[in-house]
Write an enzyme that holds these catalytic residues in place. Structure first.
Site, PDB file in Angstrom:
ATOM      1  N   CYS A 113       0.816  -1.225   0.000  1.00 53.24           N
ATOM      2  CA  CYS A 113       0.000   0.000   0.000  1.00 53.24           C
ATOM      3  C   CYS A 113       0.848   1.273   0.000  1.00 53.24           C
ATOM      4  O   CYS A 113       0.367   2.341  -0.371  1.00 53.24           O
ATOM      5  CB  CYS A 113      -0.956   0.000   1.183  1.00 53.24           C
ATOM      6  SG  CYS A 113      -2.115  -1.365   1.114  1.00 53.24           S
ATOM      7  N   HIS A 250      -3.388   7.368   1.784  1.00 53.89           N
ATOM      8  CA  HIS A 250      -3.761   6.035   1.299  1.00 53.89           C
ATOM      9  C   HIS A 250      -5.154   5.734   1.846  1.00 53.89           C
ATOM     10  O   HIS A 250      -5.445   6.016   3.006  1.00 53.89           O
ATOM     11  CB  HIS A 250      -2.746   5.001   1.786  1.00 53.89           C
ATOM     12  CG  HIS A 250      -3.217   3.592   1.596  1.00 53.89           C
ATOM     13  ND1 HIS A 250      -3.683   3.140   0.380  1.00 53.89           N
ATOM     14  CD2 HIS A 250      -3.323   2.545   2.464  1.00 53.89           C
ATOM     15  CE1 HIS A 250      -4.038   1.870   0.506  1.00 53.89           C
ATOM     16  NE2 HIS A 250      -3.842   1.490   1.755  1.00 53.89           N
ATOM     17  N   ASN A 280     -10.134  -0.060  -0.756  1.00 55.35           N
ATOM     18  CA  ASN A 280      -8.678   0.005  -0.638  1.00 55.35           C
ATOM     19  C   ASN A 280      -8.069  -0.555  -1.920  1.00 55.35           C
ATOM     20  O   ASN A 280      -8.148  -1.754  -2.169  1.00 55.35           O
ATOM     21  CB  ASN A 280      -8.240  -0.799   0.592  1.00 55.35           C
ATOM     22  CG  ASN A 280      -6.740  -0.773   0.821  1.00 55.35           C
ATOM     23  OD1 ASN A 280      -5.976  -0.353  -0.045  1.00 55.35           O
ATOM     24  ND2 ASN A 280      -6.316  -1.224   1.979  1.00 55.35           N
TER      25      ASN A 280
HETATM   26  O1  UT7 Z   1      -4.033  -0.950   3.279  1.00 56.96           O
HETATM   27  C1  UT7 Z   1      -3.183  -1.634   4.162  1.00 56.96           C
HETATM   28  C2  UT7 Z   1      -3.483  -1.296   5.524  1.00 56.96           C
HETATM   29  N1  UT7 Z   1      -4.657  -1.994   5.970  1.00 56.96           N
HETATM   30  C3  UT7 Z   1      -5.429  -1.404   6.850  1.00 56.96           C
HETATM   31  O2  UT7 Z   1      -5.178  -0.275   7.170  1.00 56.96           O
HETATM   32  C4  UT7 Z   1      -6.558  -2.172   7.486  1.00 56.96           C
HETATM   33  C5  UT7 Z   1      -6.525  -1.913   8.927  1.00 56.96           C
HETATM   34  N2  UT7 Z   1      -7.596  -2.515   9.646  1.00 56.96           N
HETATM   35  C6  UT7 Z   1      -8.883  -2.129   9.561  1.00 56.96           C
HETATM   36  O3  UT7 Z   1      -9.199  -1.255   8.764  1.00 56.96           O
HETATM   37  C7  UT7 Z   1      -9.893  -2.704  10.490  1.00 56.96           C
HETATM   38  O4  UT7 Z   1      -9.241  -3.449  11.486  1.00 56.96           O
HETATM   39  C8  UT7 Z   1     -10.945  -3.608   9.798  1.00 56.96           C
HETATM   40  C9  UT7 Z   1     -11.852  -2.752   8.951  1.00 56.96           C
HETATM   41  C10 UT7 Z   1     -10.247  -4.641   8.925  1.00 56.96           C
HETATM   42  C11 UT7 Z   1     -11.815  -4.306  10.827  1.00 56.96           C
HETATM   43  O5  UT7 Z   1     -12.401  -3.377  11.700  1.00 56.96           O
HETATM   44  P1  UT7 Z   1     -12.324  -3.594  13.275  1.00 56.96           P
HETATM   45  O6  UT7 Z   1     -13.117  -2.523  13.879  1.00 56.96           O
HETATM   46  O7  UT7 Z   1     -10.883  -3.718  13.639  1.00 56.96           O
HETATM   47  O8  UT7 Z   1     -13.108  -4.949  13.438  1.00 56.96           O
HETATM   48  P2  UT7 Z   1     -12.590  -6.316  14.062  1.00 56.96           P
HETATM   49  O9  UT7 Z   1     -11.598  -6.962  13.159  1.00 56.96           O
HETATM   50  O10 UT7 Z   1     -12.205  -6.064  15.462  1.00 56.96           O
HETATM   51  O11 UT7 Z   1     -13.923  -7.162  14.005  1.00 56.96           O
HETATM   52  C12 UT7 Z   1     -15.078  -6.802  14.753  1.00 56.96           C
HETATM   53  C13 UT7 Z   1     -16.162  -7.827  14.525  1.00 56.96           C
HETATM   54  C14 UT7 Z   1     -15.688  -9.271  14.665  1.00 56.96           C
HETATM   55  O12 UT7 Z   1     -16.716  -9.990  15.319  1.00 56.96           O
HETATM   56  P3  UT7 Z   1     -16.580 -10.353  16.886  1.00 56.96           P
HETATM   57  O13 UT7 Z   1     -15.308 -11.123  16.995  1.00 56.96           O
HETATM   58  O14 UT7 Z   1     -16.526  -9.018  17.566  1.00 56.96           O
HETATM   59  O15 UT7 Z   1     -17.827 -11.133  17.121  1.00 56.96           O
HETATM   60  C15 UT7 Z   1     -15.580  -9.740  13.250  1.00 56.96           C
HETATM   61  O16 UT7 Z   1     -15.780 -11.123  13.111  1.00 56.96           O
HETATM   62  O17 UT7 Z   1     -16.655  -7.699  13.186  1.00 56.96           O
HETATM   63  C16 UT7 Z   1     -16.683  -8.979  12.568  1.00 56.96           C
HETATM   64  N3  UT7 Z   1     -16.455  -8.826  11.147  1.00 56.96           N
HETATM   65  C17 UT7 Z   1     -17.434  -8.580  10.260  1.00 56.96           C
HETATM   66  N4  UT7 Z   1     -18.761  -8.466  10.399  1.00 56.96           N
HETATM   67  C18 UT7 Z   1     -19.477  -8.209   9.299  1.00 56.96           C
HETATM   68  C19 UT7 Z   1     -15.266  -8.843  10.488  1.00 56.96           C
HETATM   69  N5  UT7 Z   1     -15.482  -8.622   9.181  1.00 56.96           N
HETATM   70  C20 UT7 Z   1     -16.803  -8.454   9.025  1.00 56.96           C
HETATM   71  C21 UT7 Z   1     -17.622  -8.188   7.899  1.00 56.96           C
HETATM   72  N6  UT7 Z   1     -18.948  -8.067   8.095  1.00 56.96           N
HETATM   73  N7  UT7 Z   1     -17.123  -8.031   6.661  1.00 56.96           N
END
Ligand code: UT7
Length: 323
Positions: A113, A250, A280
């Site tokens: 990225c 980004h 992204n």
């Molecule tokens: O470009 C390179 C750099 N990459 C990034 O910058 C990405 C960085 N990370 C992020 O943007 C975020 O961490 C995410 C958008 C990937 C995820 O957001 P989050 O607020 O960190 O969510 P999480 O991973 O803590 O997940 C929260 C909940 C989980 O459920 P439980 O364990 O709380 O029951 C996940 O299973 O959301 C669930 N979940 C989803 N639910 C619905 C994960 N993906 C999804 C989804 N739809 N697509």
């Protein structure tokens, strides 16, 4: 002193738009979750015949048109990508050939990225070192081809596209009032290589592999790393958040972008956001955002513009330039 000044910009997107509602039919997810956690509303996905090189070529042609130049005027092509058409030769060489350019040289830059920020910095070094006068920099990706479409934690986040920027040598005074690239601050730390990676490759598995990410782990580091390199760019040039006209980040996650801007005291109206439209697109996201904001007249000649990115590796970096 020699400065690398922006001469033109361009963008290209695949034909097909995939909305969050469409994603609901593919994995267990919701428009509400995706918008709230990331700010993404739709992404473009490459169809048959659309590849990183074809999108890169389209973006390059748009940038050449915007600059009033042809491929004959370019000495060097750098293509930032992690999703090349082939393991080798470089996608940059493929694009060079598609443009009918048979002079100069071309190579790819792989910093995931952060690829575009690394590529702009590299182009600036070649220009200031006298090795090139005009560089065509392309960020092009087809991440849809390395996604695990059964993994909702990653497949909803990424999209395909390409953007391009042309830099050319011009005389500057050596002050922060000069037009062109003023400074860059690049970092990487391979200790984080397993937090965002592709689980295959020519030398390890002999396969292409699929993207794997510990999203929460990446998120944890993002704002701190991004704000460090931006602050370094401000410090080196004696500029501040108040002097800045545009932050072109980004586009990975709206929360990361807004959190970084807030921490640095950069006003929200100075931040270019396209993550809602493109998702992204890795190395393509910054040049796509530049093309959006320069194309509609927001970014104007003389504006102070900060580019920043963070991603797999981890790699991260910022470039400060005057448009
Ligand atoms: O470009 C390179 C750099 N990459 C990034 O910058 C990405 C960085 N990370 C992020 O943007 C975020 O961490 C995410 C958008 C990937 C995820 O957001 P989050 O607020 O960190 O969510 P999480 O991973 O803590 O997940 C929260 C909940 C989980 O459920 P439980 O364990 O709380 O029951 C996940 O299973 O959301 C669930 N979940 C989803 N639910 C619905 C994960 N993906 C999804 C989804 N739809 N697509």
């Amino acid at each position: 002193m020699i400065r690398s000044v922006v001469r033109g910009f361009g963008a290209a997107l695949p034909e097909r738009v995939v909305t969050n509602r469409d994603m609901e039919k593919i994995v267990e997810t919701s428009d509400e979750w995706i918008v709230q956690r990331t700010g993404i509303r739709q992404r473009y996905i490459a169809g048959e015949g659309e590849t990183t090189a074809s999108l890169g070529e389209q973006a390059a042609r748009a940038a050449l048109d915007n600059a009033g130049l042809t491929a004959a005027d370019i000495d060097l092509i750098i293509c930032a990508t992690s999703t090349p058409d082939n393991t080798f030769p470089a996608t940059a060489v493929n694009i060079q050939n598609r443009l009918g350019m048979h002079h100069g040289f071309a190579f790819d830059m792989q910093a995931v990225c952060s690829g575009f920020v690394y590529a702009v910095t590299t182009a600036d070094s070649y220009i200031r070192g006298g090795l090139a006068k005009r560089v065509l920099i392309i960020g092009a990706e087809t991440f849809s081809r390395i996604l695990d479409w059964t993994d909702r934690t990653t497949c909803v986040l990424f999209g395909d596209g390409a953007g391009a920027l042309i830099l050319e040598a011009a005389e500057g005074e050596g002050t922060s009032q000069d037009r062109g690239v003023l400074t860059a601050s690049l970092r990487s730390d391979g200790a984080h290589k397993d937090k965002l990676y592709v689980d295959g490759g020519p030398s390890s598995t002999g396969t292409v592999g699929q993207l794997r990410m510990e999203g929460r782990e990446v998120f944890k580091y993002a704002v701190g790393m991004i704000t460090d390199v931006i602050q370094a760019a401000f410090d080196t040039t004696g500029t501040t958040a108040d002097d800045l006209d545009w932050l072109v980040p980004h586009q990975a996650n709206r929360r990361i972008i807004e959190g970084s801007a807030k921490k640095l005291g950069i006003a929200p109206e100075k931040v270019v956001i396209t993550v809602d439209l493109h998702g992204n697109t890795s190395a393509a996201s910054i040049p796509l955002a530049i093309a959006a904001a320069a194309g509609d007249g927001r970014i104007k000649k003389g504006d102070l513009v900060m580019l920043e990115a963070m991603g797999g590796g981890f790699t991260w970096g910022a470039v400060l330039l005057r448009w």
